[in-house]
Design a protein around this motif. Structure first.
Motif, PDB file in Angstrom:
ATOM      1  N   GLU A 177       6.754  20.439   3.899  1.00 37.82           N
ATOM      2  CA  GLU A 177       7.389  21.700   3.520  1.00 37.82           C
ATOM      3  C   GLU A 177       8.474  22.049   4.534  1.00 37.82           C
ATOM      4  N   GLY A 178       9.583  22.546   4.051  1.00 42.92           N
ATOM      5  CA  GLY A 178      10.657  23.001   4.918  1.00 42.92           C
ATOM      6  C   GLY A 178      11.709  21.954   5.226  1.00 42.92           C
ATOM      7  N   GLU A 179      11.453  20.686   4.938  1.00 40.15           N
ATOM      8  CA  GLU A 179      12.441  19.647   5.207  1.00 40.15           C
ATOM      9  C   GLU A 179      13.431  19.557   4.050  1.00 40.15           C
ATOM     10  N   LYS A 180      14.703  19.334   4.398  1.00 44.66           N
ATOM     11  CA  LYS A 180      15.729  19.150   3.370  1.00 44.66           C
ATOM     12  C   LYS A 180      16.737  18.135   3.890  1.00 44.66           C
ATOM     13  N   TYR A 181      16.920  17.041   3.150  1.00 39.04           N
ATOM     14  CA  TYR A 181      17.907  16.035   3.515  1.00 39.04           C
ATOM     15  C   TYR A 181      18.205  15.170   2.307  1.00 39.04           C
ATOM     16  N   THR A 182      19.285  14.395   2.396  1.00 41.20           N
ATOM     17  CA  THR A 182      19.651  13.457   1.338  1.00 41.20           C
ATOM     18  C   THR A 182      19.698  12.054   1.913  1.00 41.20           C
ATOM     19  N   TYR A 183      19.490  11.090   1.037  1.00 40.60           N
ATOM     20  CA  TYR A 183      19.512   9.676   1.414  1.00 40.60           C
ATOM     21  C   TYR A 183      20.269   8.933   0.325  1.00 40.60           C
ATOM     22  N   TYR A 217      20.954   5.333  -1.285  1.00 40.20           N
ATOM     23  CA  TYR A 217      20.582   3.922  -1.367  1.00 40.20           C
ATOM     24  C   TYR A 217      21.714   3.181  -2.075  1.00 40.20           C
ATOM     25  N   GLU A 218      22.155   2.094  -1.476  1.00 36.52           N
ATOM     26  CA  GLU A 218      23.200   1.276  -2.095  1.00 36.52           C
ATOM     27  C   GLU A 218      22.786  -0.185  -1.978  1.00 36.52           C
ATOM     28  N   ASN A 219      22.824  -0.904  -3.106  1.00 35.99           N
ATOM     29  CA  ASN A 219      22.459  -2.324  -3.062  1.00 35.99           C
ATOM     30  C   ASN A 219      23.693  -3.176  -2.768  1.00 35.99           C
ATOM     31  N   GLU A 220      23.486  -4.475  -2.696  1.00 30.19           N
ATOM     32  CA  GLU A 220      24.586  -5.375  -2.315  1.00 30.19           C
ATOM     33  C   GLU A 220      25.698  -5.448  -3.365  1.00 30.19           C
ATOM     34  N   ASP A 221      25.403  -5.049  -4.609  1.00 28.75           N
ATOM     35  CA  ASP A 221      26.429  -5.053  -5.656  1.00 28.75           C
ATOM     36  C   ASP A 221      27.269  -3.774  -5.661  1.00 28.75           C
ATOM     37  N   GLY A 222      26.910  -2.816  -4.820  1.00 27.69           N
ATOM     38  CA  GLY A 222      27.630  -1.545  -4.767  1.00 27.69           C
ATOM     39  C   GLY A 222      27.031  -0.452  -5.623  1.00 27.69           C
ATOM     40  N   ASP A 223      25.952  -0.746  -6.377  1.00 27.96           N
ATOM     41  CA  ASP A 223      25.273   0.286  -7.161  1.00 27.96           C
ATOM     42  C   ASP A 223      24.557   1.227  -6.205  1.00 27.96           C
ATOM     43  N   TYR A 224      24.548   2.527  -6.540  1.00 31.44           N
ATOM     44  CA  TYR A 224      23.951   3.485  -5.606  1.00 31.44           C
ATOM     45  C   TYR A 224      23.152   4.562  -6.325  1.00 31.44           C
ATOM     46  N   ASN A 225      22.250   5.165  -5.566  1.00 32.46           N
ATOM     47  CA  ASN A 225      21.488   6.343  -5.969  1.00 32.46           C
ATOM     48  C   ASN A 225      21.474   7.289  -4.773  1.00 32.46           C
ATOM     49  N   VAL A 226      21.714   8.570  -5.027  1.00 34.96           N
ATOM     50  CA  VAL A 226      21.607   9.592  -3.983  1.00 34.96           C
ATOM     51  C   VAL A 226      20.309  10.342  -4.221  1.00 34.96           C
ATOM     52  N   ILE A 227      19.429  10.314  -3.212  1.00 35.45           N
ATOM     53  CA  ILE A 227      18.086  10.897  -3.306  1.00 35.45           C
ATOM     54  C   ILE A 227      18.052  12.142  -2.439  1.00 35.45           C
ATOM     55  N   GLU A 228      17.537  13.241  -2.991  1.00 36.63           N
ATOM     56  CA  GLU A 228      17.439  14.504  -2.249  1.00 36.63           C
ATOM     57  C   GLU A 228      15.974  14.879  -2.068  1.00 36.63           C
ATOM     58  N   VAL A 229      15.621  15.228  -0.843  1.00 36.58           N
ATOM     59  CA  VAL A 229      14.290  15.741  -0.517  1.00 36.58           C
ATOM     60  C   VAL A 229      14.466  17.196  -0.119  1.00 36.58           C
ATOM     61  N   ASP A 230      13.679  18.076  -0.747  1.00 36.51           N
ATOM     62  CA  ASP A 230      13.818  19.503  -0.463  1.00 36.51           C
ATOM     63  C   ASP A 230      12.477  20.200  -0.604  1.00 36.51           C
ATOM     64  N   ASN A 231      11.921  20.647   0.501  1.00 39.72           N
ATOM     65  CA  ASN A 231      10.742  21.511   0.511  1.00 39.72           C
ATOM     66  C   ASN A 231       9.564  20.931  -0.275  1.00 39.72           C
ATOM     67  N   GLY A 232       9.205  19.694   0.005  1.00 35.87           N
ATOM     68  CA  GLY A 232       8.026  19.098  -0.610  1.00 35.87           C
ATOM     69  C   GLY A 232       8.252  18.467  -1.967  1.00 35.87           C
ATOM     70  N   ARG A 233       9.482  18.278  -2.377  1.00 38.18           N
ATOM     71  CA  ARG A 233       9.769  17.654  -3.660  1.00 38.18           C
ATOM     72  C   ARG A 233      10.959  16.717  -3.502  1.00 38.18           C
ATOM     73  N   ILE A 234      11.161  15.849  -4.481  1.00 32.73           N
ATOM     74  CA  ILE A 234      12.197  14.823  -4.386  1.00 32.73           C
ATOM     75  C   ILE A 234      12.833  14.624  -5.756  1.00 32.73           C
ATOM     76  N   ARG A 235      14.114  14.226  -5.746  1.00 30.97           N
ATOM     77  CA  ARG A 235      14.821  13.923  -6.996  1.00 30.97           C
ATOM     78  C   ARG A 235      16.005  13.015  -6.694  1.00 30.97           C
ATOM     79  N   ILE A 236      16.538  12.416  -7.748  1.00 29.08           N
ATOM     80  CA  ILE A 236      17.780  11.661  -7.652  1.00 29.08           C
ATOM     81  C   ILE A 236      18.879  12.582  -8.173  1.00 29.08           C
TER      82      ILE A 236
END
Length: 138
Positions: A64-70, A72-91
């Motif tokens: 709880e209380g943490e908020k950051y983004t991550y 992920y990018e693979n070698e082909d250049g495909d990417y996903n931006v993942i967000e963590v916010d207050n005990g939950r996660i989403r793309i």
């Protein structure tokens, strides 16, 4: 006065009314027992595991209380931006065509998953202590 008139008009005796009231009061005992039991259980820490093509790549703490983004990018250049916010996660962003993983929204409960099939990406929420799928997580 009305209660006495009701009792006299019906076939109820005074002890019948007392017994009925006691039974109604006793019907709330399970609610008290189970609400007390839930509040005394320990809250398990939870984490989200990022797997790419079945291989574990990263673990996100869902404190709880943490908020950051991550990103992920693979070698082909495909990417996903993942967000963590207050005990939950989403793309929040992905360069795949269908965007199902982005529309999935937040995940926060034990056993929930977020899947991006074009990138072979799976995010699964589980207990940090390695507990099973039936463990309670708040």
């Amino acid at each position: 006065m009305k209660i006495k008139a009701f009792i006299k008009a019906s076939r109820l005796k005074p002890w019948d009314v007392i017994i009925i009231l006691l039974l109604i009061a006793a019907s709330f005992i399970p609610v008290l027992i189970f609400s007390n039991q839930n509040s005394s259980q320990t809250v398990a820490a939870k984490e989200a595991v990022l797997r790419i093509d079945g291989v574990e790549k990263k673990t996100f703490s869902l404190d709880e209380g943490e908020k950051y983004t991550y990103r992920y990018e693979n070698e082909d250049g495909d990417y996903n931006v993942i967000e963590v916010d207050n005990g939950r996660i989403r793309i929040t962003e992905a360069d795949c065509g269908d965007q199902i993983c982005v529309r999935r929204g937040w995940a926060s409960e034990n056993g929930e998953t977020i899947v991006c099939l074009p990138h072979k990406l799976v995010i699964e929420i589980k207990a940090a202590d390695g507990g099973g799928a039936d463990d309670l997580i708040y």
